[in-house]
Design a protein around this motif. Structure first.
Motif, PDB file in Angstrom:
ATOM      1  N   ALA A 183       0.780  -1.217   0.091  1.00 58.99           N
ATOM      2  CA  ALA A 183      -0.122  -0.242  -0.025  1.00 58.99           C
ATOM      3  C   ALA A 183       0.825   1.442  -0.005  1.00 58.99           C
ATOM      4  O   ALA A 183       0.455   2.219   0.614  1.00 58.99           O
ATOM      5  CB  ALA A 183      -0.874  -0.035   1.347  1.00 58.99           C
ATOM      6  N   GLN A 184       1.913   1.254  -0.655  1.00 58.11           N
ATOM      7  CA  GLN A 184       2.842   2.311  -0.897  1.00 58.11           C
ATOM      8  C   GLN A 184       2.885   2.764  -2.055  1.00 58.11           C
ATOM      9  O   GLN A 184       3.282   4.378  -2.358  1.00 58.11           O
ATOM     10  CB  GLN A 184       4.334   2.403  -0.216  1.00 58.11           C
ATOM     11  CG  GLN A 184       4.328   1.888   1.155  1.00 58.11           C
ATOM     12  CD  GLN A 184       5.684   1.688   1.817  1.00 58.11           C
ATOM     13  OE1 GLN A 184       6.716   2.335   1.150  1.00 58.11           O
ATOM     14  NE2 GLN A 184       5.926   1.061   2.777  1.00 58.11           N
ATOM     15  N   PHE A 185       2.782   1.953  -3.308  1.00 61.28           N
ATOM     16  CA  PHE A 185       2.863   2.575  -4.579  1.00 61.28           C
ATOM     17  C   PHE A 185       1.847   2.331  -5.494  1.00 61.28           C
ATOM     18  O   PHE A 185       1.174   1.382  -5.397  1.00 61.28           O
ATOM     19  CB  PHE A 185       4.420   1.642  -5.019  1.00 61.28           C
ATOM     20  CG  PHE A 185       5.312   2.047  -4.314  1.00 61.28           C
ATOM     21  CD1 PHE A 185       6.328   3.159  -4.137  1.00 61.28           C
ATOM     22  CD2 PHE A 185       5.870   0.888  -3.336  1.00 61.28           C
ATOM     23  CE1 PHE A 185       7.214   3.177  -3.386  1.00 61.28           C
ATOM     24  CE2 PHE A 185       6.772   1.130  -2.681  1.00 61.28           C
ATOM     25  CZ  PHE A 185       7.680   2.359  -2.307  1.00 61.28           C
ATOM     26  N   VAL A 186       1.433   3.415  -6.361  1.00 61.79           N
ATOM     27  CA  VAL A 186       0.758   3.065  -7.453  1.00 61.79           C
ATOM     28  C   VAL A 186       1.114   1.908  -8.473  1.00 61.79           C
ATOM     29  O   VAL A 186       2.453   2.000  -8.559  1.00 61.79           O
ATOM     30  CB  VAL A 186       0.176   4.247  -8.155  1.00 61.79           C
ATOM     31  CG1 VAL A 186      -0.470   5.211  -7.306  1.00 61.79           C
ATOM     32  CG2 VAL A 186       1.324   5.042  -8.956  1.00 61.79           C
ATOM     33  N   PRO A 187       0.318   1.317  -9.202  1.00 61.39           N
ATOM     34  CA  PRO A 187       0.598   0.309 -10.052  1.00 61.39           C
ATOM     35  C   PRO A 187       1.944   0.634 -10.970  1.00 61.39           C
ATOM     36  O   PRO A 187       2.858  -0.155 -11.315  1.00 61.39           O
ATOM     37  CB  PRO A 187      -0.285  -0.422 -10.825  1.00 61.39           C
ATOM     38  CG  PRO A 187      -1.467  -0.102  -9.679  1.00 61.39           C
ATOM     39  CD  PRO A 187      -0.879   1.013  -9.076  1.00 61.39           C
ATOM     40  N   GLN A 188       1.705   2.028 -11.622  1.00 55.12           N
ATOM     41  CA  GLN A 188       2.766   2.230 -12.527  1.00 55.12           C
ATOM     42  C   GLN A 188       4.093   2.668 -11.920  1.00 55.12           C
ATOM     43  O   GLN A 188       5.124   2.511 -12.728  1.00 55.12           O
ATOM     44  CB  GLN A 188       2.184   3.789 -13.165  1.00 55.12           C
ATOM     45  CG  GLN A 188       1.020   3.452 -14.360  1.00 55.12           C
ATOM     46  CD  GLN A 188      -0.213   3.763 -13.760  1.00 55.12           C
ATOM     47  OE1 GLN A 188      -0.461   3.488 -12.298  1.00 55.12           O
ATOM     48  NE2 GLN A 188      -1.288   4.123 -14.064  1.00 55.12           N
ATOM     49  N   MET A 189       4.105   2.885 -10.695  1.00 53.15           N
ATOM     50  CA  MET A 189       5.592   2.962 -10.139  1.00 53.15           C
ATOM     51  C   MET A 189       6.327   1.661 -10.052  1.00 53.15           C
ATOM     52  O   MET A 189       7.445   1.587  -9.719  1.00 53.15           O
ATOM     53  CB  MET A 189       5.446   3.314  -8.608  1.00 53.15           C
ATOM     54  CG  MET A 189       4.890   4.839  -8.548  1.00 53.15           C
ATOM     55  SD  MET A 189       4.677   5.246  -6.546  1.00 53.15           S
ATOM     56  CE  MET A 189       4.013   7.049  -6.865  1.00 53.15           C
ATOM     57  N   LEU A 190       5.428   0.612 -10.090  1.00 50.73           N
ATOM     58  CA  LEU A 190       6.085  -0.877 -10.343  1.00 50.73           C
ATOM     59  C   LEU A 190       6.331  -1.303 -11.608  1.00 50.73           C
ATOM     60  O   LEU A 190       6.546  -2.597 -12.092  1.00 50.73           O
ATOM     61  CB  LEU A 190       5.144  -1.811  -9.445  1.00 50.73           C
ATOM     62  CG  LEU A 190       5.119  -1.409  -8.016  1.00 50.73           C
ATOM     63  CD1 LEU A 190       4.044  -2.043  -7.174  1.00 50.73           C
ATOM     64  CD2 LEU A 190       6.453  -1.176  -7.380  1.00 50.73           C
ATOM     65  N   ASN A 191       5.982  -0.359 -12.661  1.00 47.27           N
ATOM     66  CA  ASN A 191       6.138  -0.667 -14.193  1.00 47.27           C
ATOM     67  C   ASN A 191       5.072  -1.762 -14.735  1.00 47.27           C
ATOM     68  O   ASN A 191       5.339  -2.430 -15.702  1.00 47.27           O
ATOM     69  CB  ASN A 191       7.678  -1.147 -14.668  1.00 47.27           C
ATOM     70  CG  ASN A 191       8.627  -0.235 -14.180  1.00 47.27           C
ATOM     71  OD1 ASN A 191       8.361   0.987 -13.776  1.00 47.27           O
ATOM     72  ND2 ASN A 191       9.763  -0.750 -14.253  1.00 47.27           N
ATOM     73  N   LEU A 192       3.994  -2.109 -13.805  1.00 49.49           N
ATOM     74  CA  LEU A 192       3.034  -2.716 -14.267  1.00 49.49           C
ATOM     75  C   LEU A 192       2.273  -2.686 -15.603  1.00 49.49           C
ATOM     76  O   LEU A 192       1.940  -3.478 -16.118  1.00 49.49           O
ATOM     77  CB  LEU A 192       1.988  -2.969 -13.168  1.00 49.49           C
ATOM     78  CG  LEU A 192       2.496  -3.740 -11.813  1.00 49.49           C
ATOM     79  CD1 LEU A 192       1.453  -3.863 -10.820  1.00 49.49           C
ATOM     80  CD2 LEU A 192       3.222  -5.058 -12.073  1.00 49.49           C
ATOM     81  N   GLN A 193       2.053  -1.148 -16.056  1.00 49.53           N
ATOM     82  CA  GLN A 193       1.728  -0.956 -17.358  1.00 49.53           C
ATOM     83  C   GLN A 193       2.559  -1.610 -18.490  1.00 49.53           C
ATOM     84  O   GLN A 193       2.031  -2.107 -19.669  1.00 49.53           O
ATOM     85  CB  GLN A 193       1.497   0.634 -17.457  1.00 49.53           C
ATOM     86  CG  GLN A 193       2.758   1.345 -17.839  1.00 49.53           C
ATOM     87  CD  GLN A 193       3.870   1.677 -16.775  1.00 49.53           C
ATOM     88  OE1 GLN A 193       3.485   0.952 -15.458  1.00 49.53           O
ATOM     89  NE2 GLN A 193       4.721   2.287 -16.861  1.00 49.53           N
ATOM     90  N   ALA A 194       3.956  -1.651 -18.191  1.00 46.00           N
ATOM     91  CA  ALA A 194       4.845  -2.294 -19.174  1.00 46.00           C
ATOM     92  C   ALA A 194       4.933  -3.877 -19.378  1.00 46.00           C
ATOM     93  O   ALA A 194       5.455  -4.373 -20.016  1.00 46.00           O
ATOM     94  CB  ALA A 194       6.277  -1.702 -18.990  1.00 46.00           C
ATOM     95  N   LEU A 195       3.962  -4.337 -18.120  1.00 50.77           N
ATOM     96  CA  LEU A 195       4.138  -5.849 -17.957  1.00 50.77           C
ATOM     97  C   LEU A 195       2.565  -6.340 -18.368  1.00 50.77           C
ATOM     98  O   LEU A 195       2.622  -7.646 -17.749  1.00 50.77           O
ATOM     99  CB  LEU A 195       4.543  -6.308 -16.514  1.00 50.77           C
ATOM    100  CG  LEU A 195       6.054  -5.954 -16.376  1.00 50.77           C
ATOM    101  CD1 LEU A 195       6.246  -6.011 -14.810  1.00 50.77           C
ATOM    102  CD2 LEU A 195       7.068  -6.686 -17.214  1.00 50.77           C
TER     103      LEU A 195
END
Length: 325
Positions: A204-216
């Motif tokens: 609960a610290q990061f939005v998904p794009q901060m984890l590059n999930l849009q690229a995956l």
């Protein structure tokens, strides 16, 4: 059981490796509303998946911060989530509280188990012992209920989901034919692949794009509403996200830990810039980690782990392109 500390790098991997995923959970979601329920909870589009298919996805809080990142696997009678065990204690209660008005059951899976196979002969072993055609697909569901999922870079490896009886038989055979590593090796491979799974320390610290999930391919921007969707959409369409996941590599006298602080050297001073998502250390004090940093991070910068004196880190390229938000 062997550990990552006995290797100097992943290129030294034995020909056939078994990775029991002892620090990972297999979560089962069953019931007639399972697809509709998870469609309103996860960032992926489950309605486009058929049994045997899989995807990464995030489960977010109402503010759009990821409780967890999981590999979601569709079976005929259930949906499985594979995620680190530490995050389940935080995330599962949040998932279950939305299930009260849906016909679903959410629990730790008891009929199936998961393990990893890796090494240059892993495909040959699967072809000979499990299913020949399965080695050609990204994922395949067999009539026995077994699911084989080819994992991304850095080397040939498979996530295997099997019913308990079949798994025990195969694992008995593998113990005579494969080198058995604990899942520190699996973690290292996920880091090299640029795939950041959330632990309890960073939930609960990061939005998904901060984890590059849009690229995956872990986020659908067309499927409609889900918990946290407004924040995720804002990060894409309004450019609200200024951070991303990076690979850093270097040396350290000890292994960094999830949640520790990354600092960058600027004008001879160290400045806090990010947070470690996952990290690993090989036998020669070589370390690799995933950290959330500013998107405009300079590849020429020098970094350190704040909590570890004598650590030195440098930028390493991701094996994929980060899509524009």
């Amino acid at each position: 059981m062997l550990t990552l500390s006995q290797l100097e790098n992943i290129s030294q991997l034995p020909d056939l490796v078994l990775c029991p995923l002892n620090s990972w959970d297999l979560i089962s979601v069953t019931g007639e509303d399972r697809v509709a329920f998870l469609q309103g909870q996860l960032t992926c589009d489950l309605e486009k998946l058929i049994p045997g298919e899989q995807t990464l996805a995030a489960h977010c809080n109402p503010q759009g911060k990821a409780w967890s990142v999981a590999r979601v696997i569709i079976l005929e009678d259930r949906i499985l989530l594979v995620q680190p065990s530490s995050v389940s204690t935080v995330q599962l209660p949040e998932l279950k509280k939305y299930a009260a008005f849906s016909k679903v059951t959410i629990q730790k899976e008891t009929e199936y188990q998961a393990f990893g196979l890796a090494g240059c002969k892993s495909a040959q072993y699967i072809a000979e012992q499990v299913d020949t055609a399965a080695t050609h697909d990204t994922s395949r569901l067999l009539d026995s209920g077994t699911v084989l999922i080819k994992q991304p870079y850095p080397s040939l490896r498979y996530l295997v989901i099997m019913k308990n009886d079949a798994a025990e038989e195969l694992l008995l055979d593998l113990k005579d034919k494969a080198d058995v590593f604990d899942d520190s090796l699996w973690n290292a491979m996920n880091i090299a692949a640029g795939t950041g799974f959330i632990q309890a320390e960073t939930s609960a610290q990061f939005v998904p794009q901060m984890l590059n999930l849009q690229a995956l391919n872990a986020i659908s921007f067309t499927k409609g509403c889900y918990i946290g969707q407004e924040t995720v959409a804002r990060a894409k369409y309004r450019g609200a996200n200024k951070r991303a996941l990076f690979i850093l590599t270097g040396r350290s006298p000890e292994s960094p830990k999830t949640g520790q602080t990354i600092e960058v050297l600027l004008n001879n001073n160290w400045k806090r810039v990010g947070t470690i998502i996952s990290a690993c250390q090989y036998g020669d004090d070589h370390i690799e980690l995933l950290a959330v940093l500013p998107k405009d991070t300079n590849p020429a910068d020098v970094f350190q782990v704040k909590e570890i004196e004598g650590s030195t880190l440098y930028y390493a390229p991701l094996p994929y392109q980060i899509d524009e938000d």
